[in-house]
Design a protein around this motif. Sequence first.
Motif, PDB file in Angstrom:
ATOM      1  N   ALA A  82       0.827  -1.206   0.000  1.00  0.00           N
ATOM      2  CA  ALA A  82       0.000   0.000   0.000  1.00  0.00           C
ATOM      3  C   ALA A  82       0.866   1.263   0.000  1.00  0.00           C
ATOM      4  O   ALA A  82       0.578   2.234  -0.712  1.00  0.00           O
ATOM      5  CB  ALA A  82      -0.932  -0.006   1.213  1.00  0.00           C
ATOM      6  N   PHE A  83       1.925   1.249   0.783  1.00  0.00           N
ATOM      7  CA  PHE A  83       2.820   2.403   0.871  1.00  0.00           C
ATOM      8  C   PHE A  83       3.544   2.643  -0.452  1.00  0.00           C
ATOM      9  O   PHE A  83       3.599   3.775  -0.953  1.00  0.00           O
ATOM     10  CB  PHE A  83       3.845   2.180   1.990  1.00  0.00           C
ATOM     11  CG  PHE A  83       4.856   3.285   2.113  1.00  0.00           C
ATOM     12  CD1 PHE A  83       4.561   4.434   2.830  1.00  0.00           C
ATOM     13  CD2 PHE A  83       6.104   3.180   1.506  1.00  0.00           C
ATOM     14  CE1 PHE A  83       5.497   5.466   2.936  1.00  0.00           C
ATOM     15  CE2 PHE A  83       7.042   4.197   1.602  1.00  0.00           C
ATOM     16  CZ  PHE A  83       6.731   5.346   2.323  1.00  0.00           C
ATOM     17  N   LEU A  84       4.112   1.595  -1.022  1.00  0.00           N
ATOM     18  CA  LEU A  84       4.871   1.733  -2.270  1.00  0.00           C
ATOM     19  C   LEU A  84       3.977   2.155  -3.432  1.00  0.00           C
ATOM     20  O   LEU A  84       4.386   2.933  -4.294  1.00  0.00           O
ATOM     21  CB  LEU A  84       5.572   0.415  -2.594  1.00  0.00           C
ATOM     22  CG  LEU A  84       6.682  -0.014  -1.619  1.00  0.00           C
ATOM     23  CD1 LEU A  84       7.120  -1.437  -1.917  1.00  0.00           C
ATOM     24  CD2 LEU A  84       7.870   0.946  -1.696  1.00  0.00           C
ATOM     25  N   HIS A  85       2.757   1.653  -3.443  1.00  0.00           N
ATOM     26  CA  HIS A  85       1.825   2.001  -4.514  1.00  0.00           C
ATOM     27  C   HIS A  85       1.412   3.466  -4.406  1.00  0.00           C
ATOM     28  O   HIS A  85       1.355   4.180  -5.415  1.00  0.00           O
ATOM     29  CB  HIS A  85       0.590   1.104  -4.431  1.00  0.00           C
ATOM     30  CG  HIS A  85      -0.332   1.235  -5.595  1.00  0.00           C
ATOM     31  ND1 HIS A  85       0.004   0.819  -6.866  1.00  0.00           N
ATOM     32  CD2 HIS A  85      -1.583   1.748  -5.700  1.00  0.00           C
ATOM     33  CE1 HIS A  85      -0.993   1.049  -7.686  1.00  0.00           C
ATOM     34  NE2 HIS A  85      -1.970   1.617  -7.006  1.00  0.00           N
ATOM     35  N   LYS A  86       1.146   3.908  -3.186  1.00  0.00           N
ATOM     36  CA  LYS A  86       0.713   5.294  -2.985  1.00  0.00           C
ATOM     37  C   LYS A  86       1.857   6.278  -3.176  1.00  0.00           C
ATOM     38  O   LYS A  86       1.694   7.326  -3.812  1.00  0.00           O
ATOM     39  CB  LYS A  86       0.133   5.454  -1.574  1.00  0.00           C
ATOM     40  CG  LYS A  86      -0.272   6.883  -1.256  1.00  0.00           C
ATOM     41  CD  LYS A  86      -0.849   7.007   0.141  1.00  0.00           C
ATOM     42  CE  LYS A  86      -1.244   8.458   0.452  1.00  0.00           C
ATOM     43  NZ  LYS A  86      -1.831   8.603   1.802  1.00  0.00           N
TER      44      LYS A  86
END
Length: 219
Positions: A82-86
């Motif tokens: 979720a962090f890397l995608h955002k």
Amino acid sequence: MSVATENFVKAIYKSKINDITDTKPGNIAKLLGVSNAAATDMAKSLASKNLIKYEKYKALELTKEGEKLALKVIRKHRLWEAFLHKTFDLSLHEIHREAELLEHATSDFLANTISDYLGNPKFDPHGDPIPNQNGEITTKDTSISLAKTVENKTYIISRLMSDDKEFFDFCALNGLKYGNKLSVIKQFSKNKMTQISINNNTILLNQDFTKIIFVDETI
């Protein structure tokens, strides 16, 4: 815990919860890319640590402690996705690949910090539920595979269950993204294919895809 231990219990948990394959040591060995002998030795070792239940020729089962460990690793993995995608807008394959490495080097403190930063998300970019800090999945899964959908109905993509780069590349090219709507035009049950409409395009998908794309019916 070692990386090998974390990957082993995670593989057992995901296989069982997603009903991908049974959890006999030989099948877990295939998932992890190790020999049958190595998987059996690991199973015996983890059984002695009360992380799994092992009986010769039978499927492996996680103990409560083993399931707790698996969910802790899965939480870290999905939070990183979720962090890397955002933050970096990496592709679904890229975030999975990097999260596989980062999950093992992440403390509970950092995982909770990432979760707070993201607003404590309940799902990762693939649509997989993110366990909370107590190792609990609080969301209810009502999704079905695209293979089981009904003709002339509209659905919302809720989960893309794969780690294959070509699959995610295909999904990206055709708008098959978590949260997007699609309409089922035709189910070819004999040939196990599904015709859908998405983003004004018509696509014919075989069962290799329809069994790993999950959807919820629109209200």
